[in-house]
Each structure stands twice: as C-alpha cells, then as structure tokens.
Design an enzyme around this catalytic site. Structure first.
Site, mmCIF file in Angstrom:
data_model
loop_
_atom_site.group_PDB
_atom_site.id
_atom_site.type_symbol
_atom_site.label_atom_id
_atom_site.label_comp_id
_atom_site.label_asym_id
_atom_site.label_seq_id
_atom_site.Cartn_x
_atom_site.Cartn_y
_atom_site.Cartn_z
ATOM 1 C CE LYS A 72 -7.360 -1.985 6.683
ATOM 2 N NZ LYS A 72 -7.526 -0.564 6.709
ATOM 3 C CD GLU A 99 -9.061 -1.167 -0.046
ATOM 4 O OE1 GLU A 99 -8.251 -1.234 -0.427
ATOM 5 O OE2 GLU A 99 -8.876 -1.263 1.071
ATOM 6 C CE LYS A 129 -4.755 0.402 0.266
ATOM 7 N NZ LYS A 129 -5.293 -1.427 1.395
ATOM 8 N N GLY A 147 -4.074 -3.539 6.221
ATOM 9 C CA GLY A 147 -3.012 -3.478 7.359
ATOM 10 C C GLY A 147 -3.280 -1.706 8.016
ATOM 11 C CE LYS A 156 -4.125 3.700 2.055
ATOM 12 N NZ LYS A 156 -5.110 3.042 3.336
ATOM 13 C CG ASP A 165 -7.575 2.372 -0.006
ATOM 14 O OD1 ASP A 165 -9.208 2.649 -0.095
ATOM 15 O OD2 ASP A 165 -6.354 2.058 1.287
ATOM 16 C CB SER A 205 -0.875 -0.262 1.090
ATOM 17 O OG SER A 205 -1.525 1.484 1.800
ATOM 18 C CG ASP A 224 -10.535 -1.208 4.649
ATOM 19 O OD1 ASP A 224 -10.800 -1.768 5.980
ATOM 20 O OD2 ASP A 224 -9.349 -0.059 4.893
HETATM 21 O O1 OSB Z 1 -7.622 1.608 4.320
HETATM 22 O O2 OSB Z 1 -6.240 -0.031 3.986
HETATM 23 C C1 OSB Z 1 -6.022 0.712 4.279
HETATM 24 C C2 OSB Z 1 -3.565 2.314 6.475
HETATM 25 C C3 OSB Z 1 -4.056 2.962 7.798
HETATM 26 C C4 OSB Z 1 -5.258 2.821 8.056
HETATM 27 C C5 OSB Z 1 -6.316 3.010 6.689
HETATM 28 C C6 OSB Z 1 -5.068 1.699 5.486
HETATM 29 C C7 OSB Z 1 -3.822 1.838 5.838
HETATM 30 C C8 OSB Z 1 -3.142 1.062 4.800
HETATM 31 C C9 OSB Z 1 -1.861 0.872 5.035
HETATM 32 O O3 OSB Z 1 -3.129 0.919 3.586
HETATM 33 C C10 OSB Z 1 -1.669 -0.559 5.180
HETATM 34 C C11 OSB Z 1 -0.694 -1.211 5.782
HETATM 35 O O4 OSB Z 1 -0.149 -1.687 6.842
HETATM 36 O O5 OSB Z 1 -0.080 -1.259 4.858
HETATM 37 MG MG MG Z 2 -8.231 0.353 2.868
#
Ligand code: OSB
Ligand code: MG
Length: 368
Positions: free
Chosen positions: A262, A213, A161, A290, A163, A188, A135, A238
């Site tokens: 999660k 996502e 992925k 994560g 953001k 995402d 991510s 999510d």
């Molecule tokens: O939306 O998946 C998410 C991190 C913090 C809060 C939300 C998200 C995330 C990540 C990081 O995408 C994923 C990781 O821990 O590598």
């Molecule tokens: Mg997410």
C-alpha cells in the site's frame, strides 16, 4: 525540479454502502488530498489516513501536521533531480508514511505531467492489463455475504477477499466453499487474532485459501513466522510491513509468503519500488492493497500495480463500487474479465474534477 506550493485539502465522500472490518465500520470517508505545484505543473496525491489510528498509527490530523510542519519545510526551495529523491529528502522524519506518501505521490504525478508521460511508465511499469480482486467487508448475515460474492463474480472480478473476525470465520468460509468450490478466495483479519488462536487459524487450511492476510498484531512479525510454520496456506502481511527493513525481516524469518503493498503504509512510490524489487529478488509475489481511496489514490494504485512483480490480483476496483461520483475524469472502470488497463494520458492519467473537489472540501490550507 522544485516544489513551489502545496495545497492540503480534506474532502468528505459518502461510500455507496458501509464498509466493515474487524476494527471499524465506515460510511462517510474523510479523504486527505495533496496538490503540489512543481515547475508550473500540478500533481495530485492522496494521504490514505482516516479518522482514527485503528488500522495504522496515523490519522488525517497527524498527517496534516507532519506535512505542514516537517515534510513541506524539508522540500521547500530544494532542487530535486526527480520525484525519486523526495523519499530520501524526507528521510529525517521517522514513520508517518501516509503523510509522506501523500506528498511524494503528488510530486511523482507532477513530474510525469512535466515529462508528458504516463506515471506508470515513469515508475518502470510493464504490465498493461492488471488483474483485479475485491475486498468484501463484514456482512450481517451469511446470506448477505453469499449475495455480495455472487455480484462481484458476475462483474468479472478474479478473486474474492472477505474480511473476517473471530467467531464467524469457519462458518463463513464453509458456506462460501459450498457455494463457490473453485473461486480464488482469501481472508483478511486485520490483526484480529492472537497466539492462542493458532488452532483456530489452522482450521482454515481445509478451505484452500489463496492466502490469509494479516491474522496477528500489526507490529508482530515474529509471531507470523511461528504461525506460518504451522500452515500450508500462505500468510500475506499488510499492517506489519512499513518499510524495506520490515519486508526483509519478514521474508528472511518466513513470516509471510506474499506481501500486500500500500502506497500509504510504505510511504509512496519510491519506497514501494524498493520493497517490490526486494520481493522480486526473493521470489515473494506482491499485490496492491486498497484503503477505500478516492479516484486520486486509485489512480496511483493503478500506476504502482504495473510493476512486474505485482503478479496477484489487487484490491483495486472500479470507482463505482465505492462512489456514486468519483473525483476523477474518467472514472476507474474494470473490464468484464476483471482487469484494468493503465491509462495512456500523462501523469496519473485521470483528471481531477476541480469543481466537484471544491464542493466536497471541508478544509483547505495552502503552503508556499
Ligand atoms: O486491510 O486491506 C485492508 C480498507 C481499509 C483499511 C484496510 C483495508 C481495507 C480493504 C479495502 O480491504 C480495500 C479497498 O480499498 O477496496
Ligand atoms: Mg488488509
């Protein structure tokens, strides 16, 4: 099995680089670790709440309060046949899944250690090599984003992925697709879009994304079903999925084709198993998301990801992507093919580094 004692602890860990999403930018991660003692064994869990209620409703403060004042009293002195009974024992507490997940996963670790078996096997896991994705947070320029993707692909990660937030998504996807036409790419949005943005989100179709996502609001399953009707690209939920009932509703109304699991958001291993089983029955693949976890949370994510329907690469990555020094021994490592092998040691299969954890601790409370 009985839980005799619980230690709540907040540690501070500095990320090797800041992580930016549509709702936040973090560098200093406050991490909530839960340690339990059950029948002489010790188990560790992580309640994945953070500083603020901008991802989900919980924070470290609310999780601490819920565990101390409600979860612990519900478990104290209670004879448990197995960690599988913790989720139902906490059933009177509505919501607060990150708090529940923190203590529930710790009891699972303790039980697996008592039985001298790896937690993933106790959970019914079958997968012996887990595909990993990354991510990548929001970057300040498209060049920086391209460089970050390049680096992760060179390390072997199997899908990327990014953001996104409104305004730059099209240009960024365009740039990445030009440079990396064939990689497994997804986005995402962390709920950054609204119903008015459907035409914009439809423009993402041309990038052949694996999935989009959580584009819409955290509590709006219905609008995702309306959006999915207009898209070929699968929607993955999510933030919307906090329970088995949410997962069932989302699947039945067609709000998503994939679910991100999660442990914190759903409340621990038992809740995750139930959602996993439903998704499997309905033909909906899942993958492990994560929350910038320390090694403790990472180890639990690995255990959960061995369940059979975790068929897509998860956001479970090497410790060193986030931490200069992780709190477990050994650290989590990823093969050059972008995979993780679940550990063979008992419990979560990694040992907490007590001295380091003690040094990073800013607050601690013992419940007994
Ligand atoms: O939306 O998946 C998410 C991190 C913090 C809060 C939300 C998200 C995330 C990540 C990081 O995408 C994923 C990781 O821990 O590598
Ligand atoms: Mg997410």
């Amino acid at each position: 099995m009985k839980v005799h004692k619980v230690c709540l602890r907040e540690i501070r860990m500095r990320l090797v680089a800041p992580f930016e999403t549509s709702f936040d930018r973090v560098q200093e991660r406050r991490i909530f670790l839960v340690e339990v003692e059950a029948d002489g064994a010790t188990g560790w869990g992580e309640a994945t709440a953070g500083d603020h209620p901008y991802y989900g409703p919980e924070t470290i403060e609310t999780a601490w309060h819920i565990i101390r004042d409600f979860a612990w009293p519900a478990l104290k002195g209670r004879e448990l046949g197995s960690a599988a009974q913790v989720w139902d024992a906490l059933g009177a507490i509505r919501g607060h899944n990150m708090a529940k997940g923190g203590i529930e996963t710790a009891v699972w670790d303790a039980e697996a250690r008592l039985k001298k078996t790896p937690l993933w096997k106790l959970l019914g896991g079958t997968r012996e090599e887990l595909p990993c994705g990354v991510s990548i947070g929001i970057k300040s320029s498209a060049d920086e984003l391209v460089a970050a993707v390049e680096k992760e692909l060179a390390a072997g990660y199997q899908r990327v992925k990014i953001k996104i937030k409104p305004g730059r998504e099209i240009a960024e996807c365009e740039r990445l697709r030009e440079r990396f036409p064939r990689i497994r790419l997804m986005v995402d949005a962390n709920s950054a879009y609204r119903r008015e943005d459907f035409p914009l989100l439809r423009q993402l179709e041309r990038f052949f994304l694996m999935m989009i996502e959580q584009p819409l609001e955290w509590d709006d399953i219905y609008s995702h079903a309306e959006l999915q009707k207009q898209l070929q690209t699968p929607i993955c939920l999510d933030e919307c999925i906090h329970s088995l009932a949410h997962a069932r509703a989302a699947i039945e109304i067609g709000a998503c084709k994939i679910i991100n699991m999660k442990l914190g958001r759903v409340g621990g291993h038992t809740a995750a198993q139930r959602i996993h089983d439903l998704c499997r029955e309905k033909g909906i693949p899942v993958w492990c998301g994560g929350m910038l976890e320390s090694g403790i949370g990472r180890a639990h994510n690995i255990a959960m990801s061995t369940l059979p329907n975790f068929t897509l690469p998860g956001d479970v990555t090497a410790s060193k992507r986030y931490w200069a020094e992780d709190v477990i021994e050994p650290e989590v490592t990823v093969s050059p093919q972008g995979t993780i092998r679940p550990p063979s040691a008992p419990g979560i299969g990694f040992e907490p580094r007590r001295e380091l954890i003690e040094k990073l601790t800013v607050r601690k409370e013992i419940l007994s």
